[in-house]
Motif scaffolding. Structure first.
Motif, PDB file in Angstrom:
ATOM      1  N   GLY A  58      -2.629 130.345  31.330  1.00  0.00           N
ATOM      2  CA  GLY A  58      -2.669 131.736  30.917  1.00  0.00           C
ATOM      3  C   GLY A  58      -1.983 131.901  29.564  1.00  0.00           C
ATOM      4  O   GLY A  58      -1.355 130.976  29.050  1.00  0.00           O
ATOM      5  N   TRP A  59      -2.068 133.103  29.024  1.00  0.00           N
ATOM      6  CA  TRP A  59      -1.523 133.340  27.687  1.00  0.00           C
ATOM      7  C   TRP A  59      -0.021 133.041  27.616  1.00  0.00           C
ATOM      8  O   TRP A  59       0.452 132.396  26.674  1.00  0.00           O
ATOM      9  CB  TRP A  59      -1.787 134.792  27.264  1.00  0.00           C
ATOM     10  N   GLU A 115       1.908 131.121  29.642  1.00  0.00           N
ATOM     11  CA  GLU A 115       2.186 129.694  29.801  1.00  0.00           C
ATOM     12  C   GLU A 115       1.771 128.913  28.552  1.00  0.00           C
ATOM     13  O   GLU A 115       2.453 127.967  28.140  1.00  0.00           O
ATOM     14  CB  GLU A 115       1.437 129.166  31.030  1.00  0.00           C
ATOM     15  N   MET A 116       0.654 129.298  27.951  1.00  0.00           N
ATOM     16  CA  MET A 116       0.204 128.637  26.723  1.00  0.00           C
ATOM     17  C   MET A 116       1.252 128.773  25.616  1.00  0.00           C
ATOM     18  O   MET A 116       1.608 127.792  24.949  1.00  0.00           O
ATOM     19  CB  MET A 116      -1.135 129.225  26.254  1.00  0.00           C
ATOM     20  N   MET A 117       1.756 129.989  25.404  1.00  0.00           N
ATOM     21  CA  MET A 117       2.760 130.209  24.364  1.00  0.00           C
ATOM     22  C   MET A 117       4.039 129.425  24.664  1.00  0.00           C
ATOM     23  O   MET A 117       4.670 128.860  23.763  1.00  0.00           O
ATOM     24  CB  MET A 117       3.076 131.699  24.229  1.00  0.00           C
ATOM     25  N   HIS A 118       4.415 129.370  25.941  1.00  0.00           N
ATOM     26  CA  HIS A 118       5.614 128.610  26.326  1.00  0.00           C
ATOM     27  C   HIS A 118       5.452 127.137  25.962  1.00  0.00           C
ATOM     28  O   HIS A 118       6.371 126.508  25.415  1.00  0.00           O
ATOM     29  CB  HIS A 118       5.852 128.767  27.830  1.00  0.00           C
ATOM     30  N   ARG A 119       4.282 126.581  26.251  1.00  0.00           N
ATOM     31  CA  ARG A 119       4.037 125.167  25.964  1.00  0.00           C
ATOM     32  C   ARG A 119       3.921 124.909  24.463  1.00  0.00           C
ATOM     33  O   ARG A 119       4.313 123.840  23.983  1.00  0.00           O
ATOM     34  CB  ARG A 119       2.776 124.692  26.695  1.00  0.00           C
ATOM     35  N   TYR A 140      -4.092 127.825  17.877  1.00  0.00           N
ATOM     36  CA  TYR A 140      -4.408 127.883  19.306  1.00  0.00           C
ATOM     37  C   TYR A 140      -4.866 129.275  19.719  1.00  0.00           C
ATOM     38  O   TYR A 140      -5.767 129.417  20.548  1.00  0.00           O
ATOM     39  CB  TYR A 140      -3.186 127.470  20.126  1.00  0.00           C
ATOM     40  N   LEU A 141      -4.253 130.297  19.142  1.00  0.00           N
ATOM     41  CA  LEU A 141      -4.627 131.665  19.487  1.00  0.00           C
ATOM     42  C   LEU A 141      -6.053 131.974  19.051  1.00  0.00           C
ATOM     43  O   LEU A 141      -6.856 132.519  19.809  1.00  0.00           O
ATOM     44  CB  LEU A 141      -3.650 132.653  18.831  1.00  0.00           C
ATOM     45  N   VAL A 142      -6.377 131.592  17.800  1.00  0.00           N
ATOM     46  CA  VAL A 142      -7.722 131.861  17.288  1.00  0.00           C
ATOM     47  C   VAL A 142      -8.750 130.996  18.023  1.00  0.00           C
ATOM     48  O   VAL A 142      -9.852 131.460  18.352  1.00  0.00           O
ATOM     49  CB  VAL A 142      -7.783 131.614  15.767  1.00  0.00           C
TER      50      VAL A 142
END
Length: 410
Positions: free
Chosen positions: A41-42, A44-48, A59-61
């Motif tokens: 999810g968004w 968890e992605m940012m955390h990693r 990664y966001l784009v």
């Protein structure tokens, strides 16, 4: 007619970047890109991402891109192809703005279109081509803002500086080069009154805007930086690092013998000297600094923590290709100028196909060539076909694990 030439150049850039694009399985770093945007999810992605060593914009784009075009390897690398082609267009805009010459701009765009090093990193689902596009476009808007003194260009420049900083930390060196050029331009044009000049005040506002936009990421940057300082995997550069990078910036591949590297380095010094001597436009200093500053900065910082890596110079390589092209077109003898231009383009195209031949793509996923391994795509295909319910799959390395996770369907 010139618009047609530009479209043809962009067409060539697209074809070369699409060629064999999915013939090679994705590797460890690409697997990170694929898993970040598909498995988590968004939040968890940012955390990693914060636990890694790169900023988040790519990664966001890419996640938004995958929502539209899917998560296939062609889709993921298609994003890089798109920005690889846009990089060629941004290079055209930059040279046209810097030297006020359509001819120079078209030739520079052609060199970027066929440059094997630039193409090489259009084959990866990583942030390199997004970075190359942003650094060239920001250079263009900096020159545009200095020439026309319109606030909208300074605002665009500030936003692009922030976007580049959010894409790859090595781009900070390119942004420093732009800042040095801006400061030098202000001092040279306004002398002792430069602190009150429009160029200086607008530029200061532009950099303040980029800093404000970057503040949300600053704590994460400091955290990642402390992690890199405590230990990083990149080996320290040796005396052949720069000559090897120079060679790869023009012809890609895996380098060559030291005699050729030495000759190439001498030729490079001559080209740089000739470029600075023959070019009269002030924009030449932006191009020159954008090539030299990343080398000097990365070598200086590598005395403490090694950060010198060939692929990170894909951002600086664009300016080197431009310098070579401009130097050739500054040669007064028409026949020699034309001959060198044709030879350089031909050698670049030959090097592109030779690099693919050296990879032996035909045998890459088979055992027919003893020197080749099947690749994770082929390994995963065997496991996907043969794995039975209750089987356990053991993975011996994180470098294999993340790549396998992308291809695994069991």
């Amino acid at each position: 007619m010139k618009k047609l030439y530009l479209l043809l150049i962009l067409g060539v850039a697209t074809i070369l970047r699409y060629y064999n694009n999915t013939a090679v399985a994705l590797w460890h770093d690409e697997a990170f890109s694929a898993l970040y945007i598909s498995k988590y999810g968004w939040g968890e992605m940012m955390h990693r991402i914060i636990l890694d060593v790169h900023p988040p914009l790519y990664y966001l784009v890419l996640r938004f891109w995958a929502m539209i075009f899917g998560h296939s390897l062609l889709s993921l690398r298609g994003f890089s192809i798109l920005f690889g082609v846009l990089t060629v267009y941004a290079g055209y805009l930059l040279i046209r703005q810097a030297f006020k010459s359509q001819k120079l701009a078209l030739f520079a765009a052609l060199l970027l279109a066929v440059n094997p090093f630039s193409i090489q990193y259009s084959l990866e689902a990583r942030m390199y081509t997004l970075g190359t596009f942003l650094v060239l476009l920001s250079s263009y808007f900096l020159l545009k803002a200095l020439d026309e003194q319109k606030r909208k260009y300074w605002i665009w420049y500030g936003c692009l500086v922030a976007a580049a900083a959010y894409t790859h930390y090595f781009l900070l060196f390119s942004l420093v080069a732009q800042g040095l050029f801006w400061l030098g331009y202000c001092v040279y044009k306004n002398r002792g009154m430069f602190l009150k000049s429009k160029e200086f005040l607008y530029g200061l506002g532009s950099y303040a805007l980029s800093l404000i936009l970057y503040i949300p990421w600053l704590p994460s940057f400091l955290e990642q930086n402390s992690r890199v300082q405590s230990g990083y995997w990149i080996p320290a550069p040796d005396r052949w690092a720069v000559p090897g990078t120079i060679w790869k910036m023009m012809f890609g591949g895996q380098g060559t013998n030291r005699t050729i590297l030495l000759i190439a380095s001498i030729v490079t010094v001559f080209i740089l000297f000739y470029f600075l001597r023959k070019s009269k436009d002030s924009g030449k200093w932006l191009i020159f600094l954008s090539l030299v500053v990343p080398f000097l900065a990365s070598l200086a910082l590598s005395f403490k923590t090694a950060i010198y890596l060939d692929r990170y110079f894909v951002f600086a390589s664009l300016y080197f290709a431009m310098i070579v092209g401009i130097a050739i077109l500054e040669i007064p003898q028409f026949a020699l100028r034309r001959a060198l231009a044709v030879i350089l383009i031909a050698v670049s195209v030959v090097a592109f196909f030779k690099n693919w031949q050296d990879m032996d793509v035909k045998n890459l996923f088979t055992n027919r060539n003893e020197n080749r391994k099947p690749g994770m795509a082929a390994v995963s295909e065997v496991i996907n076909d043969r794995a039975l319910a209750g089987d356990h799959i053991f993975v011996g390395s994180s470098f294999i694990f993340f790549t396998f996770q992308y291809y695994n369907h069991t």
